[in-house]
Enzyme design. Structure first.
Site, PDB file in Angstrom:
ATOM      1  CB  THR A   1      -1.637  13.505  12.046  1.00  0.00           C
ATOM      2  OG1 THR A   1      -3.154  14.788  11.060  1.00  0.00           O
ATOM      3  CG2 THR A   1      -0.529  14.341  11.737  1.00  0.00           C
TER       4      THR A   1
ATOM      5  CB  ALA B   1       2.348   5.159  10.549  1.00  0.00           C
ATOM      6  CG  LEU B   2      -1.035   6.593   4.723  1.00  0.00           C
ATOM      7  CD1 LEU B   2      -1.654   5.185   4.146  1.00  0.00           C
ATOM      8  CD2 LEU B   2      -1.689   7.731   4.374  1.00  0.00           C
ATOM      9  N   GLY B   3      -0.264   9.243   6.910  1.00  0.00           N
ATOM     10  CA  GLY B   3      -1.407  10.777   7.571  1.00  0.00           C
ATOM     11  C   GLY B   3      -0.098  12.034   7.774  1.00  0.00           C
TER      12      GLY B   3
ATOM     13  CE  LYS C   1      -0.484  -1.256  -0.467  1.00  0.00           C
ATOM     14  NZ  LYS C   1      -1.402  -0.045   0.568  1.00  0.00           N
TER      15      LYS C   1
ATOM     16  CG  ASN D   1      -2.945  -3.748   2.226  1.00  0.00           C
ATOM     17  OD1 ASN D   1      -1.887  -3.848   3.174  1.00  0.00           O
ATOM     18  ND2 ASN D   1      -3.445  -2.780   1.641  1.00  0.00           N
TER      19      ASN D   1
ATOM     20  CG  ASN E   1      -1.537  -5.539   6.194  1.00  0.00           C
ATOM     21  OD1 ASN E   1      -1.511  -4.961   7.295  1.00  0.00           O
ATOM     22  ND2 ASN E   1      -1.306  -4.709   4.793  1.00  0.00           N
TER      23      ASN E   1
ATOM     24  CB  SER F   1      -0.531  -1.003   8.825  1.00  0.00           C
ATOM     25  OG  SER F   1      -1.143  -1.586   8.397  1.00  0.00           O
TER      26      SER F   1
END
Length: 322
Positions: free
Chosen positions: A17, A19-21, A198, A202, A206, A268
């Site tokens: 849980t 930033a994304l979930g 993607k 990324n 990143n 991230s």
């Protein structure tokens, strides 16, 4: 299959849980779906005070959520969303069996390549689906998530060796739930192609954000780094081509345009580096580099970026053990 579950009655689990979930799970609960959240450091805070979503689309609060710090206490769910960092995937062998129904699906919302193969070894390939998120979101405090920009997800079925899986009923059912929650969904017939697409974003953003200590807008504002971004994107296209997945050169410009319009963003991987957490170097850079190399394609810039990130990641890990 999850087709026997009535519309709107699917039960979701969120493993991770952050930033994304946290963001996607909160959006699903907000429209009435049953969601169960696995937490770690901020379990007690969320259990007592719920989740706060500060969003570009409008702020909202969930004062009560189903919060757990032990997966054994969670109910079996129809859709289990894996939103952990890939550096924590060694935990999945203990996490997944208790929480995924016999006819349920594990939806892997993680960056990188080769992740579904790992999950399939635990639950079987027929129970695995992949998702690619284009989301700018950060966890700023315990139970407090700041959604800055974008939120769409591309869904694809996983088949052994990443053979194209086509469009299935369960993909459409899950897509319906997310779209009810105002999350735009694209259904991909070929998950491997979607993962390479993607990685076009990324790998350069990143990776360079860590190596050059820069946000996305800083990378785009300088001609030299913008050119480097484009060159890295070109190597990702070459890697995809080596595995039989063709991505148009125009896709590079699409990703550049997206990033120019994006709210200035600390990626991230940059956040993980700044917080001295392990970096997702292998999933995002190492795995696709090895796949391309095995297919006979040399990616020199990505290879150099990979070695730089490995060095910086090791420095961080040494700091944490001192």
């Amino acid at each position: 299959m999850i087709s026997t579950t009535p519309k709107g009655d699917r039960r979701y689990a969120i493993l991770g849980t952050g930033a994304l979930g946290g963001y996607y799970g909160a959006c699903l609960q907000r429209v009435g779906l049953e969601v169960h959240f696995l937490l770690h450091r901020d379990y007690q805070h969320v259990r007592e005070q719920g989740l706060v979503i500060e969003s570009a689309d409008g702020d909202f609060t969930l004062p009560v959520v189903n919060a757990y710090d032990d997966v054994a206490q969670m109910p079996a769910c129809d859709v289990v969303i894996v939103a952990l960092k890939t550096t924590q995937n060694h935990l999945l062998s203990d996490m997944l069996p208790p929480v995924v129904k016999d006819d349920g699906v594990v939806l892997v919302l993680q960056n990188g390549m080769g992740i579904e193969q790992e999950v399939a070894q635990l639950v079987g390939s027929k129970r695995v689906m992949g998702g690619l998120c284009f989301l700018c979101s950060n966890k700023v405090e315990p139970g407090h998530i700041h959604h800055l920009d974008y939120k769409q997800i591309t869904l694809g079925e996983y088949l052994p060796d990443y053979q194209p899986g086509g469009l299935t009923q369960r993909m459409r059912q899950i897509a319906d739930d997310f779209e009810r929650a105002s999350i735009p969904i694209t259904l991909a017939e070929d998950l491997l192609l979607a993962r390479w697409q993607k990685l076009v974003w990324n790998i350069p953003y990143n990776g360079l954000s860590v190596v050059l200590d820069a946000t996305t807008n800083e990378l785009m504002a300088d001609n030299s780094t913008r050119s480097l971004v484009e060159q890295l994107m070109g190597e990702v296209l070459a890697g995809a081509s080596a595995t039989g997945r063709k991505i148009s050169d125009r896709f590079i410009q699409t990703m550049l345009d997206y990033t120019e319009k994006m709210t200035p963003y600390r990626t991230s991987m940059k956040i993980d580096y700044d917080e001295r957490r392990p970096l997702e170097v292998e999933a995002i850079v190492g795995n696709p580099l090895r796949v391309a190399t095995a297919a006979g394609t040399d990616l020199p810039l990505i290879s150099m970026l990979y070695r730089q990130l490995k060095f910086l990641d090791m420095q961080n890990r040494r700091f944490n053990t001192d």
